[in-house]
Design a protein around this motif. Structure first.
Motif, PDB file in Angstrom:
ATOM      1  N   TRP A   1       0.918  -1.339   0.041  1.00 50.46           N
ATOM      2  CA  TRP A   1      -0.047   0.044   0.187  1.00 50.46           C
ATOM      3  C   TRP A   1       0.941   1.436  -0.133  1.00 50.46           C
ATOM      4  CZ3 TRP A   1      -4.458  -0.085  -1.628  1.00 50.46           C
ATOM      5  CH2 TRP A   1      -5.449  -1.188  -1.835  1.00 50.46           C
ATOM      6  N   ALA A   2       1.926   1.256   0.649  1.00 52.07           N
ATOM      7  CA  ALA A   2       3.033   2.147   0.768  1.00 52.07           C
ATOM      8  C   ALA A   2       3.289   2.545  -0.875  1.00 52.07           C
ATOM      9  CB  ALA A   2       4.095   2.110   1.527  1.00 52.07           C
ATOM     10  N   SER A   3       3.703   1.449  -1.486  1.00 53.28           N
ATOM     11  CA  SER A   3       4.313   1.729  -2.969  1.00 53.28           C
ATOM     12  C   SER A   3       3.221   2.279  -3.731  1.00 53.28           C
ATOM     13  CB  SER A   3       4.783   0.342  -3.551  1.00 53.28           C
ATOM     14  OG  SER A   3       5.868  -0.015  -2.643  1.00 53.28           O
ATOM     15  N   CYS A  13      -1.188   6.884  -6.393  1.00 53.66           N
ATOM     16  CA  CYS A  13      -1.847   7.993  -5.927  1.00 53.66           C
ATOM     17  C   CYS A  13      -1.306   9.432  -6.069  1.00 53.66           C
ATOM     18  CB  CYS A  13      -2.128   7.771  -4.549  1.00 53.66           C
ATOM     19  SG  CYS A  13      -3.186   6.239  -4.101  1.00 53.66           S
ATOM     20  N   LEU A  14      -0.067   9.826  -5.454  1.00 50.61           N
ATOM     21  CA  LEU A  14       0.702  10.987  -5.316  1.00 50.61           C
ATOM     22  C   LEU A  14       0.854  11.352  -6.847  1.00 50.61           C
ATOM     23  CD1 LEU A  14       3.024  10.925  -2.358  1.00 50.61           C
ATOM     24  CD2 LEU A  14       0.511  10.950  -2.426  1.00 50.61           C
ATOM     25  N   PRO A  15       1.439  10.753  -7.626  1.00 46.66           N
ATOM     26  CA  PRO A  15       1.583  11.628  -9.030  1.00 46.66           C
ATOM     27  C   PRO A  15       0.302  12.195  -9.575  1.00 46.66           C
ATOM     28  CG  PRO A  15       2.679   9.488  -8.861  1.00 46.66           C
ATOM     29  CD  PRO A  15       1.859   9.573  -7.808  1.00 46.66           C
ATOM     30  N   ASP A  63     -10.405  12.083 -12.836  1.00 42.57           N
ATOM     31  CA  ASP A  63     -10.998  10.783 -12.768  1.00 42.57           C
ATOM     32  C   ASP A  63     -10.106   9.668 -12.324  1.00 42.57           C
ATOM     33  OD1 ASP A  63     -13.496  11.870 -13.528  1.00 42.57           O
ATOM     34  OD2 ASP A  63     -13.556  11.057 -15.682  1.00 42.57           O
ATOM     35  N   GLU A  64      -8.691   9.803 -12.713  1.00 48.51           N
ATOM     36  CA  GLU A  64      -7.850   8.767 -12.367  1.00 48.51           C
ATOM     37  C   GLU A  64      -7.496   8.794 -10.724  1.00 48.51           C
ATOM     38  OE1 GLU A  64      -3.301   7.766 -12.919  1.00 48.51           O
ATOM     39  OE2 GLU A  64      -4.059   9.033 -14.335  1.00 48.51           O
ATOM     40  N   ALA A  65      -7.350  10.348 -10.368  1.00 46.46           N
ATOM     41  CA  ALA A  65      -6.831  10.418  -8.858  1.00 46.46           C
ATOM     42  C   ALA A  65      -8.321   9.871  -8.095  1.00 46.46           C
ATOM     43  CB  ALA A  65      -6.927  11.961  -8.817  1.00 46.46           C
ATOM     44  N   ARG A  66      -9.357  10.376  -8.480  1.00 41.32           N
ATOM     45  CA  ARG A  66     -10.675   9.963  -7.562  1.00 41.32           C
ATOM     46  C   ARG A  66     -10.587   8.365  -7.567  1.00 41.32           C
ATOM     47  NH1 ARG A  66     -13.624  14.188 -10.731  1.00 41.32           N
ATOM     48  NH2 ARG A  66     -13.517  16.159  -9.268  1.00 41.32           N
ATOM     49  N   ASN A 119       0.791  10.794   4.169  1.00 37.57           N
ATOM     50  CA  ASN A 119       0.818  12.192   4.911  1.00 37.57           C
ATOM     51  C   ASN A 119       0.336  13.120   3.741  1.00 37.57           C
ATOM     52  OD1 ASN A 119       3.196  12.592   3.558  1.00 37.57           O
ATOM     53  ND2 ASN A 119       4.136  13.439   5.341  1.00 37.57           N
ATOM     54  N   PHE A 120       0.872  13.259   2.545  1.00 39.98           N
ATOM     55  CA  PHE A 120       0.311  14.060   1.572  1.00 39.98           C
ATOM     56  C   PHE A 120      -1.157  14.139   1.527  1.00 39.98           C
ATOM     57  CE2 PHE A 120      -0.995  15.153  -2.767  1.00 39.98           C
ATOM     58  CZ  PHE A 120       0.095  16.390  -2.931  1.00 39.98           C
ATOM     59  N   ILE A 121      -1.788  13.043   1.370  1.00 40.40           N
ATOM     60  CA  ILE A 121      -3.268  13.026   1.341  1.00 40.40           C
ATOM     61  C   ILE A 121      -4.033  13.557   2.478  1.00 40.40           C
ATOM     62  CG2 ILE A 121      -5.195  11.405   0.870  1.00 40.40           C
ATOM     63  CD1 ILE A 121      -3.007   9.477  -0.284  1.00 40.40           C
TER      64      ILE A 121
END
Length: 220
Positions: free
Chosen positions: A97-99, A105-107, A124-127, A156-158
């Motif tokens: 999940w970290a990977s 997720c972050l990009p 849409d991809e981010a959601r 933490n970014f999220i």
């Protein structure tokens, strides 16, 4: 003999803040060195010659780079307050999940937060990624259960940066209506006693992203 623990970071970097959170959870004393990424110090380049970026972590003269690698090193070196599960399956899941967060997720979230081509497709991809995390949380307080662990720290970014980018830009990605569990998790994470001490000032972060949004918008 006193241990030498140094961290080279940037105040607004979620990646260097990850390391600070882990060190604080473990109660490890360390020296923090603020870097200027437009004028990187010779020490940063010495300790992270491959990527030449923060965070760079130094323990008794030995340098380690990349925040997830540093987090695992910290967990293996200081055994108290573990941030990874003890059992191999639990550890593998946490690493997965970290990977997923760092690679997918972050990009997508970062790209979706700013004006770009195919913006709706990017959003849409981010959601979709946020929905995946929402489903993974289930009814847990944190990703690892009742205590802050590796996945929470990596995310933490999220929890903290994304809501402040949204305030600065007006973007709507993570909302309580669409992702109630993830939204509640973010609230729990940023208000956790130890985590809270190692997050950058909210106003300063919002101002930084407002400036960035204005410069991105005017350059379009």
């Amino acid at each position: 003999m006193a241990e030498e623990v140094k961290l080279f970071g940037v105040w607004g970097s979620p990646f260097s803040r990850r390391v600070e959170i882990a060190l604080k959870l473990k109660g490890v004393d360390y020296e923090y060195v603020e870097e200027d990424l437009s004028n990187k110090s010779p020490l940063l380049l010495k300790y992270n010659p491959v990527h030449k970026k923060v965070p760079a972590f130094v323990h008794n003269g030995k340098a380690i780079a990349e925040s997830q690698v540093i987090l695992e090193y910290i967990d293996e070196t200081w055994k108290n307050s573990p941030i990874l599960p003890k059992d191999p399956y639990g550890r593998a899941q946490a690493r997965f999940w970290a990977s997923f967060i760092d690679e997918k997720c972050l990009p997508a979230l970062w790209k979706a937060s700013w004006p770009c081509e195919d913006h709706e497709k990017v959003k849409d991809e981010a959601r979709e990624h946020l929905k995946t995390l929402e489903n993974e949380l289930k009814d847990k307080k944190f990703f690892g259960g009742e205590t802050v662990g590796l996945v929470d720290i990596v995310a933490n970014f999220i929890a903290y940066w994304l809501p402040r980018i949204q305030k600065a830009t007006g973007a709507e990605l993570l909302t309580e209506e669409k992702y109630p569990k993830l939204y509640q998790w973010g609230h729990e994470f940023e208000n956790h006693g130890v985590v809270k001490e190692k997050l950058p000032p909210s106003d300063k972060l919002i101002a930084f992203f407002k400036d960035r949004f204005e410069s991105v918008s005017t350059s379009k």
